[in-house]
Enzyme design. Structure first.
Site, PDB file in Angstrom:
ATOM      1  N   HIS A 245     -10.499  -2.544  11.459  1.00  0.00           N
ATOM      2  CA  HIS A 245      -9.408  -3.393  10.945  1.00  0.00           C
ATOM      3  C   HIS A 245      -9.219  -4.539  11.939  1.00  0.00           C
ATOM      4  CE1 HIS A 245      -4.950  -3.499   9.386  1.00  0.00           C
ATOM      5  NE2 HIS A 245      -5.712  -4.331   8.725  1.00  0.00           N
TER       6      HIS A 245
ATOM      7  N   TYR B 217      -1.651  -3.490  -6.977  1.00  0.00           N
ATOM      8  CA  TYR B 217      -1.388  -4.317  -5.793  1.00  0.00           C
ATOM      9  C   TYR B 217      -2.447  -4.211  -4.692  1.00  0.00           C
ATOM     10  CZ  TYR B 217       1.165  -6.975  -2.408  1.00  0.00           C
ATOM     11  OH  TYR B 217       1.527  -7.958  -1.532  1.00  0.00           O
TER      12      TYR B 217
ATOM     13  N   CYS C  25       0.671  -7.695  11.681  1.00  0.00           N
ATOM     14  CA  CYS C  25       0.936  -7.853  13.108  1.00  0.00           C
ATOM     15  C   CYS C  25       0.152  -9.006  13.727  1.00  0.00           C
ATOM     16  CB  CYS C  25       0.643  -6.556  13.852  1.00  0.00           C
ATOM     17  SG  CYS C  25       1.862  -5.285  13.492  1.00  0.00           S
TER      18      CYS C  25
ATOM     19  N   ARG D 238       0.841  -1.201   0.000  1.00  0.00           N
ATOM     20  CA  ARG D 238       0.000   0.000   0.000  1.00  0.00           C
ATOM     21  C   ARG D 238       0.873   1.246   0.000  1.00  0.00           C
ATOM     22  NH1 ARG D 238      -1.756   0.819   4.361  1.00  0.00           N
ATOM     23  NH2 ARG D 238      -1.120  -1.019   5.533  1.00  0.00           N
TER      24      ARG D 238
ATOM     25  N   ASP E 177      -9.394  -9.824   8.699  1.00  0.00           N
ATOM     26  CA  ASP E 177      -8.872  -8.475   8.446  1.00  0.00           C
ATOM     27  C   ASP E 177      -9.848  -7.345   8.761  1.00  0.00           C
ATOM     28  OD1 ASP E 177      -6.444  -7.121   7.492  1.00  0.00           O
ATOM     29  OD2 ASP E 177      -7.682  -6.412   5.838  1.00  0.00           O
TER      30      ASP E 177
ATOM     31  N   SER F  48      -1.306  -3.665  10.313  1.00  0.00           N
ATOM     32  CA  SER F  48      -0.964  -4.513   9.176  1.00  0.00           C
ATOM     33  C   SER F  48       0.262  -5.354   9.482  1.00  0.00           C
ATOM     34  CB  SER F  48      -0.693  -3.641   7.950  1.00  0.00           C
ATOM     35  OG  SER F  48      -1.851  -2.897   7.653  1.00  0.00           O
TER      36      SER F  48
ATOM     37  N   ARG G 278       2.032 -12.253  -0.704  1.00  0.00           N
ATOM     38  CA  ARG G 278       0.699 -12.595  -0.172  1.00  0.00           C
ATOM     39  C   ARG G 278       0.044 -13.753  -0.911  1.00  0.00           C
ATOM     40  NH1 ARG G 278      -1.739  -8.852   3.912  1.00  0.00           N
ATOM     41  NH2 ARG G 278      -0.050  -7.383   4.244  1.00  0.00           N
TER      42      ARG G 278
ATOM     43  N   LYS H 166      -9.599  -2.280   1.708  1.00  0.00           N
ATOM     44  CA  LYS H 166      -9.284  -1.150   2.577  1.00  0.00           C
ATOM     45  C   LYS H 166     -10.047   0.112   2.166  1.00  0.00           C
ATOM     46  CE  LYS H 166      -7.058  -3.677   5.165  1.00  0.00           C
ATOM     47  NZ  LYS H 166      -5.738  -4.156   5.295  1.00  0.00           N
TER      48      LYS H 166
HETATM   49  P1  GTP Z   1      -2.324  -7.784   7.337  1.00  0.00           P
HETATM   50  O1  GTP Z   1      -2.877  -8.797   6.387  1.00  0.00           O
HETATM   51  O2  GTP Z   1      -1.231  -6.974   6.768  1.00  0.00           O
HETATM   52  O3  GTP Z   1      -3.393  -6.925   7.939  1.00  0.00           O
HETATM   53  O4  GTP Z   1      -1.546  -8.621   8.508  1.00  0.00           O
HETATM   54  P2  GTP Z   1      -2.050  -9.501   9.724  1.00  0.00           P
HETATM   55  O5  GTP Z   1      -2.357  -8.627  10.881  1.00  0.00           O
HETATM   56  O6  GTP Z   1      -3.107 -10.449   9.293  1.00  0.00           O
HETATM   57  O7  GTP Z   1      -0.720 -10.321  10.120  1.00  0.00           O
HETATM   58  P3  GTP Z   1      -0.357 -11.855   9.925  1.00  0.00           P
HETATM   59  O8  GTP Z   1      -1.179 -12.761  10.786  1.00  0.00           O
HETATM   60  O9  GTP Z   1      -0.334 -12.158   8.487  1.00  0.00           O
HETATM   61  O10 GTP Z   1       1.114 -11.866  10.518  1.00  0.00           O
HETATM   62  C1  GTP Z   1       2.141 -11.051  10.014  1.00  0.00           C
HETATM   63  C2  GTP Z   1       3.482 -11.594  10.384  1.00  0.00           C
HETATM   64  O11 GTP Z   1       3.604 -11.720  11.789  1.00  0.00           O
HETATM   65  C3  GTP Z   1       3.728 -12.977   9.805  1.00  0.00           C
HETATM   66  O12 GTP Z   1       5.048 -13.050   9.335  1.00  0.00           O
HETATM   67  C4  GTP Z   1       3.521 -13.896  10.967  1.00  0.00           C
HETATM   68  O13 GTP Z   1       4.278 -15.068  10.866  1.00  0.00           O
HETATM   69  C5  GTP Z   1       3.946 -13.039  12.167  1.00  0.00           C
HETATM   70  N1  GTP Z   1       3.179 -13.419  13.372  1.00  0.00           N
HETATM   71  C6  GTP Z   1       1.845 -13.618  13.469  1.00  0.00           C
HETATM   72  N2  GTP Z   1       1.497 -14.006  14.712  1.00  0.00           N
HETATM   73  C7  GTP Z   1       2.632 -14.065  15.434  1.00  0.00           C
HETATM   74  C8  GTP Z   1       2.942 -14.400  16.805  1.00  0.00           C
HETATM   75  O14 GTP Z   1       2.072 -14.753  17.608  1.00  0.00           O
HETATM   76  N3  GTP Z   1       4.240 -14.306  17.177  1.00  0.00           N
HETATM   77  C9  GTP Z   1       5.222 -13.922  16.303  1.00  0.00           C
HETATM   78  N4  GTP Z   1       6.472 -13.860  16.756  1.00  0.00           N
HETATM   79  N5  GTP Z   1       4.981 -13.606  15.020  1.00  0.00           N
HETATM   80  C10 GTP Z   1       3.711 -13.675  14.589  1.00  0.00           C
HETATM   81  C1  SPV Z   2      -2.930  -4.515   5.212  1.00  0.00           C
HETATM   82  O1  SPV Z   2      -1.960  -3.877   4.797  1.00  0.00           O
HETATM   83  O2  SPV Z   2      -3.441  -4.274   6.322  1.00  0.00           O
HETATM   84  C2  SPV Z   2      -3.491  -5.619   4.414  1.00  0.00           C
HETATM   85  C3  SPV Z   2      -2.997  -5.833   3.053  1.00  0.00           C
HETATM   86  O3  SPV Z   2      -4.376  -6.312   4.894  1.00  0.00           O
HETATM   87  S1  SPV Z   2      -3.705  -4.720   1.899  1.00  0.00           S
HETATM   88  O4  SPV Z   2      -4.883  -5.350   1.344  1.00  0.00           O
HETATM   89  O5  SPV Z   2      -2.715  -4.524   0.836  1.00  0.00           O
HETATM   90  O6  SPV Z   2      -4.055  -3.508   2.548  1.00  0.00           O
HETATM   91 MN    MN Z   3      -4.881  -5.684   7.037  1.00  0.00          MN
END
Ligand code: GTP
Ligand code: SPV
Ligand code: MN
Length: 578
Positions: free
Chosen positions: A226, A197, A250, A63, A273, A248, A365, A206
């Protein structure tokens, strides 16, 4: 405006070679997949049926927050956290960019729904795009529908910004270095230019479900957040729903489909999400997931960390910017403990094990239907949504904030949400790793003045409503060697168990000035030292005192008069205890 007038107007402006009205059928997807293959945008994956591998332009991987605008009539309505331009001035910028921008291309019209079938909360959109990759992704991420005449819809116009002159050859991933992701919250319109993207181009996500959605929610008295939504069932068979906002990249997708490490507990996934939440007649808060699929971060996803995601993406998945194995499968950092010896990296170059560069882009992704998740909760289809008992706020913070903390009450919990700071991740372009304020994980997604957004959250507490309990969590605390102290992933069940029991008043906690931390978190069979456990719950008075001061100045300098007075009182009270 009617759909017909909208389509005719955009066709006149963008001058495509042809127009295709999408029906969302499988046949249509297959035909577009073939076209994308011919253009070299993606290739089928031998190892995963119905799946494709796409590589974006190396400059179009996340983004673009610096080019994202909220164009309300008044600047103060966009607020201090958004880029703003006067709508008329912005149209004057966009009009020449969009004029003839689809020359040599097909203009696709995607009518779609955000939300469950037959739900009173479902809203509609029409995305016009010149990208077949976007059409295929939208088929997964939203529900392609016929929009009945007279129904309201959000207008979205998207172009990759690369018209083709006669005879000019296309490139695999057309885009433009000039990018604009523009929202007109009052007229409920989205104009997106220059990027193909994710969140820049799949306008239901979003742009609509959060930025325009949050503005509609403010006007109508509900919440567009979110947040993931999960169902948690105890060994005794009781079920509760939890919504959680993390910035994001996290941990939302991972928590949403967590494989519990504790026997007898069960997690089911409603969404990973975005949550749209409304109070029901019974005074409880109900959530629907407006999306139909997951656009999940690939790196870090493995059979150990997130087996349910791995099972979801065995077929019918689009992979973008991951690495490719010699035998035609995908790979990314963290997928296996030992990387394959040789790969093709996300830029298409040969990659050898031990290389200093990452094989997959950190924001690579997968795009997959939520229906393929083995623990998808059928209640996710309920028109009324699922009742939320707890709301979690979290961020990626190496120090300060504890593993879990329960807020004393709604207002203080809302302030905890407003106080999230998190290290910047690869999901947005810009400096990575730096700590920034990201209130409610909505900094890049709130479609109006965030000071008003805080007040909107505070005002939700009304007589007759049973407010969810609010918790703050942080999976990302590090030790002095820079290693994560908490094992995370499936082990987060232990935190969920504590939260679940707190909701039933079955578990003890210790009071701190800002909330309650566990007395006895269940760590049976977990290989973690007492010292490490204690460090996860340290509330350092000196550091918290500084944090309160810093928050006070951030809030007052950023939001001024629009910062809720109630928050000032709470902050002063917190600070007086440190
Ligand atoms: P967006 O799609 O961007 O909104 O991200 P999200 O909040 O869905 O995050 P996601 O669950 O995809 O995790 C992002 C990164 O953090 C990945 O590389 C995961 O492996 C890592 N991660 C997720 N949960 C944990 C956790 O409990 N501990 C650690 N150390 N890393 C984590
Ligand atoms: C984020 O960045 O929080 C996402 C990926 O979930 S995107 O759809 O590119 O915003
Ligand atoms: Mn997100």
């Amino acid at each position: 405006m009617s759909a017909k007038d909208f389509i005719t107007g955009i066709k006149e402006l963008c001058a495509p070679d042809s127009v295709h009205i999408c029906d969302g059928s499988e046949g249509e997807f297959q035909a577009l997949a073939k076209l994308l293959e011919e253009k070299g945008t993606w290739q089928p994956l031998k190892k995963r049926p119905g799946s494709f591998y796409a590589r974006s332009d190396p400059s179009d991987v996340a983004r673009v927050e610096a080019s994202t605008y909220i164009c309300s009539a008044k600047e103060s309505d966009a607020g201090p956290t958004n880029n703003w331009k006067d709508p008329i001035e912005m149209i004057a910028v966009l009009e020449p960019l969009f004029r003839n921008c689809m020359k040599g291309r097909t203009m696709y019209v995607i009518p779609y729904a955000m939300g469950p079938k037959d739900s009173p909360y479902t809203k509609f959109g029409i995305e016009i795009t010149d990208s077949a990759y976007v059409v295929c992704s939208m088929k997964i991420m939203a529900r392609i529908v016929k929009i009945e005449e007279g129904k309201d819809f959000v207008c979205g116009i998207h172009s990759v910004g690369m018209p083709l002159e006669k005879g000019q050859e296309d490139v695999p991933w057309p885009c433009n270095k000039v990018k604009y992701i523009v929202h007109f919250p009052e007229s409920r319109e989205i104009w997106s230019y220059g990027s193909g993207y994710g969140g820049n181009a799949l306008l239901g996500k979003k742009c609509f479900a959060l930025r325009i959605g949050s503005k509609i929610a403010k006007d109508e008295g509900w919440l567009a957040e979110h947040m993931l939504i999960l169902g948690l069932t105890s060994p005794e068979g009781e079920k509760k729903y939890i919504a959680a906002a993390f910035p994001s990249s996290c941990g939302k997708t991972n928590l949403a489909m967590l494989q519990p490490s504790l026997k007898g507990w069960k997690v089911e996934c409603v969404g990973d999400d975005i949550a749209w939440m409304h109070f029901g007649k019974d005074g409880r808060l109900y959530a629907v997931n407006p999306e139909n699929g997951f656009f999940g971060v690939a790196p870090g996803t493995s059979m150990d960390s997130n087996p349910n995601a791995m099972k979801s993406i065995e077929k019918n998945t689009i992979f973008t910017n991951v690495a490719l194995t010699q035998d035609g499968d995908v790979w990314w950092e963290g997928m296996t403990k030992v990387p394959p010896e040789e790969l093709t990296d996300w830029k298409g170059k040969s990659w050898k094990r031990g290389s200093a560069e990452k094989a997959a882009h950190p924001n690579s992704r997968f795009t997959v239907s939520k229906k393929q998740c083995p623990i998808y909760d059928p209640a996710g289809e309920k028109p009324e949504g699922v009742p939320i008992d707890a709301i979690l706020f979290g961020g990626r913070r190496a120090s300060l904030t504890p593993l879990v903390l329960e807020s004393f009450n709604w207002s203080e919990g809302v302030l905890l949400g407003a106080s999230i700071s998190s290290e910047i991740t690869a999901a947005s372009e810009g400096a990575q790793g730096a700590l920034r304020h990201d209130p409610f994980a909505m900094l890049p997604f709130c479609g109006y003045n965030m000071g008003d957004y805080f007040q909107h959250w505070l005002d939700l507490e009304q007589p007759g409503r049973s407010m969810p309990k609010i918790f703050a969590v942080n999976w990302f605390r590090k030790n002095s060697q820079g290693k994560y102290i908490w094992p995370g992933y499936g082990e987060n069940t232990r935190v969920l168990k504590w939260i679940f029991n707190r909701l039933e008043n079955r578990e003890d906690g210790s009071k701190t000035p800002i909330g309650i931390v566990p007395k006895n978190l269940d760590v049976t069979e977990l290989n973690i030292s007492k010292e490490d456990m204690d460090s996860l719950f340290v509330i350092d008075s000196t550091k918290y005192n500084q944090e309160c001061l810093e928050l006070k100045s951030y809030f007052s300098e950023t939001f001024g008069e629009r910062f809720p007075k109630k928050f000032v009182q709470i902050l002063l009270n917190w600070q007086s205890h440190f």
